[in-house]
Enzyme design. Structure first.
Site, PDB file in Angstrom:
ATOM      1  N   MET A   1      -0.295   6.683  -2.283  1.00 37.37           N
ATOM      2  CA  MET A   1      -0.252   7.299  -3.587  1.00 37.37           C
ATOM      3  C   MET A   1      -1.233   8.630  -3.750  1.00 37.37           C
ATOM      4  O   MET A   1      -1.422   8.800  -4.712  1.00 37.37           O
ATOM      5  CB  MET A   1      -0.418   6.039  -4.553  1.00 37.37           C
ATOM      6  N   GLY A   2      -1.817   8.798  -2.775  1.00 39.45           N
ATOM      7  CA  GLY A   2      -2.467  10.171  -2.748  1.00 39.45           C
ATOM      8  C   GLY A   2      -4.087   9.685  -2.758  1.00 39.45           C
ATOM      9  O   GLY A   2      -4.301   8.337  -2.852  1.00 39.45           O
ATOM     10  N   TYR A   3      -4.915  10.748  -3.146  1.00 42.11           N
ATOM     11  CA  TYR A   3      -6.291  10.483  -3.289  1.00 42.11           C
ATOM     12  C   TYR A   3      -7.074   9.929  -2.137  1.00 42.11           C
ATOM     13  O   TYR A   3      -7.392   8.778  -2.167  1.00 42.11           O
ATOM     14  CB  TYR A   3      -6.645   9.778  -4.670  1.00 42.11           C
TER      15      TYR A   3
ATOM     16  N   HIS B   1      -8.206   8.419   1.228  1.00 45.83           N
ATOM     17  CA  HIS B   1      -9.759   8.096   1.842  1.00 45.83           C
ATOM     18  C   HIS B   1      -9.460   7.626   3.267  1.00 45.83           C
ATOM     19  O   HIS B   1      -8.398   7.577   3.700  1.00 45.83           O
ATOM     20  CB  HIS B   1     -10.206   7.105   0.829  1.00 45.83           C
TER      21      HIS B   1
ATOM     22  N   HIS C   1      -6.856   5.073   3.930  1.00 43.75           N
ATOM     23  CA  HIS C   1      -5.244   5.784   4.319  1.00 43.75           C
ATOM     24  C   HIS C   1      -5.391   6.507   5.739  1.00 43.75           C
ATOM     25  O   HIS C   1      -4.519   6.415   6.604  1.00 43.75           O
ATOM     26  CB  HIS C   1      -4.953   6.845   3.617  1.00 43.75           C
TER      27      HIS C   1
ATOM     28  N   GLY D   1      -1.570  -0.828   4.603  1.00 41.16           N
ATOM     29  CA  GLY D   1      -3.060  -1.580   4.698  1.00 41.16           C
ATOM     30  C   GLY D   1      -2.901  -2.782   4.473  1.00 41.16           C
ATOM     31  O   GLY D   1      -2.161  -3.311   3.396  1.00 41.16           O
TER      32      GLY D   1
HETATM   33  O1  PAF Z   1       0.035   0.852  -1.643  1.00 42.79           O
HETATM   34  C1  PAF Z   1       0.461   2.002  -2.006  1.00 42.79           C
HETATM   35  O2  PAF Z   1      -0.311   2.806  -2.062  1.00 42.79           O
HETATM   36  C2  PAF Z   1       1.621   1.906  -3.008  1.00 42.79           C
HETATM   37  O3  PAF Z   1       1.980   0.516  -3.453  1.00 42.79           O
HETATM   38  C3  PAF Z   1       2.895   2.277  -1.916  1.00 42.79           C
HETATM   39  C4  PAF Z   1       3.089   1.453  -0.802  1.00 42.79           C
HETATM   40  C5  PAF Z   1       2.639   3.538  -1.323  1.00 42.79           C
HETATM   41  C6  PAF Z   1       4.182   2.115  -2.709  1.00 42.79           C
HETATM   42  O4  PAF Z   1       4.060   3.124  -3.974  1.00 42.79           O
END
Ligand code: PAF
Length: 282
Positions: A30-32, A34, A37, A147
């Site tokens: 979902m971005g932002y 770190h 990710h 994760g």
């Molecule tokens: O873990 C996340 O960031 C979200 O739940 C995902 C897997 C991208 C689904 O929107």
């Protein structure tokens, strides 16, 4: 790095890669971004030849009163990080490309979504399962990396992929932590300095249980929860959402934490409106 926002173009690019015999790997976010990710990206590079990272703040997994409207974002920073990590394609669609007018199809995983975060965030995992299914269909990945911080989410997605015969390998990747033990999360950005200091109690609670279980050669779930709660409740502003011990695979209730990897301790704690989660397999 190729930047795309149209699902059809994304599919075509990934299909071209597959036709060249390359394994496509997916890292949904979902971005932002770190370090957590970025560790998923590194894992994806190990498991695939062409790595797609998606950035989409999925509205269907947020409940009323949750942080959809204030979810942090940094598109330029995210892109720079993707470039540095050798991501091949960054996909960030507008909401209407994912949920166009008239949208009405959802994916529901049953038992696994009932306890823990599922009990406190009704509809959350329905939104997650739905968007992940859609991303799988848009990308057609050989492997997708998630994760382990979102432990229940990982179990739900594994189950869904198996139950629905999705031709994708679902890979988990270990939690990445700050030097003081706090699990990395985009939501850490919401914390005040004082709450950021207090937030190490999540990890410390888990470690206390791990150590006690090792010392005593096993521990009851009740004792584990009590011990963990006491560590967290020592912080003035920590408000526990839940602390539970469950079967590591089925997430069913268990009688004993034997210390053989069969149990997971999962917790969610609020500091003000910021909800943090963490877990440990025991
Ligand atoms: O873990 C996340 O960031 C979200 O739940 C995902 C897997 C991208 C689904 O929107």
């Amino acid at each position: 790095v190729l930047e795309l926002s149209d699902p059809r173009q994304l599919y075509d690019v990934c299909e071209a890669e597959r036709r060249r015999g390359r394994r496509v790997g997916l890292v949904p976010t979902m971005g932002y971004l770190h370090e957590g990710h970025l560790s998923l990206v590194r894992r994806a590079h190990e498991l695939a030849d062409y790595v797609v990272l998606t950035i989409f703040v999925n509205p269907t997994q947020f409940g009323p009163g949750e942080d959809l409207d204030r979810y942090p974002n940094d598109p330029e920073g995210d892109l720079a990080k993707c470039l540095a990590e050798g991501v091949d394609c960054v996909f960030s669609p507008p909401p209407e490309a994912v949920y166009p007018d008239g949208y009405q199809t959802y994916v529901q995983v049953e038992e696994l979504t009932r306890p823990l975060c599922g009990a406190r965030r009704p509809g959350h995992f329905r939104g997650v399962a739905t968007v992940v299914t859609k991303l799988f269909n848009m990308v057609g990945p050989c492997v997708a990396v998630f994760g382990e911080k979102d432990y229940q989410q990982l179990q739900v997605i594994r189950r869904m992929a198996e139950d629905l015969n999705m031709p994708v390998e679902v890979a988990g990747s270990p939690i990445v932590r700050e030097p003081d033990g706090l699990a990395m999360s985009s939501r850490n950005a919401y914390l005040s300095e004082s709450h950021r200091g207090q937030a190490t109690c999540l990890r410390r609670g888990l470690i206390a249980v791990r150590d006690r279980a090792a010392e005593k050669g096993g521990i009851s779930p009740e004792e584990a929860v009590k011990l963990c709660r006491s560590v967290i409740e020592a912080q003035p502003d920590a408000r526990i959402d839940y602390v539970e011990v469950r079967d590591a695979r089925s997430l069913a209730e268990i009688q004993r934490v034997a210390g053989d990897g069969g149990a997971v301790m999962a917790l969610a704690v609020f500091f003000d409106k910021t909800r943090l989660i963490d877990n440990m397999v025991l």
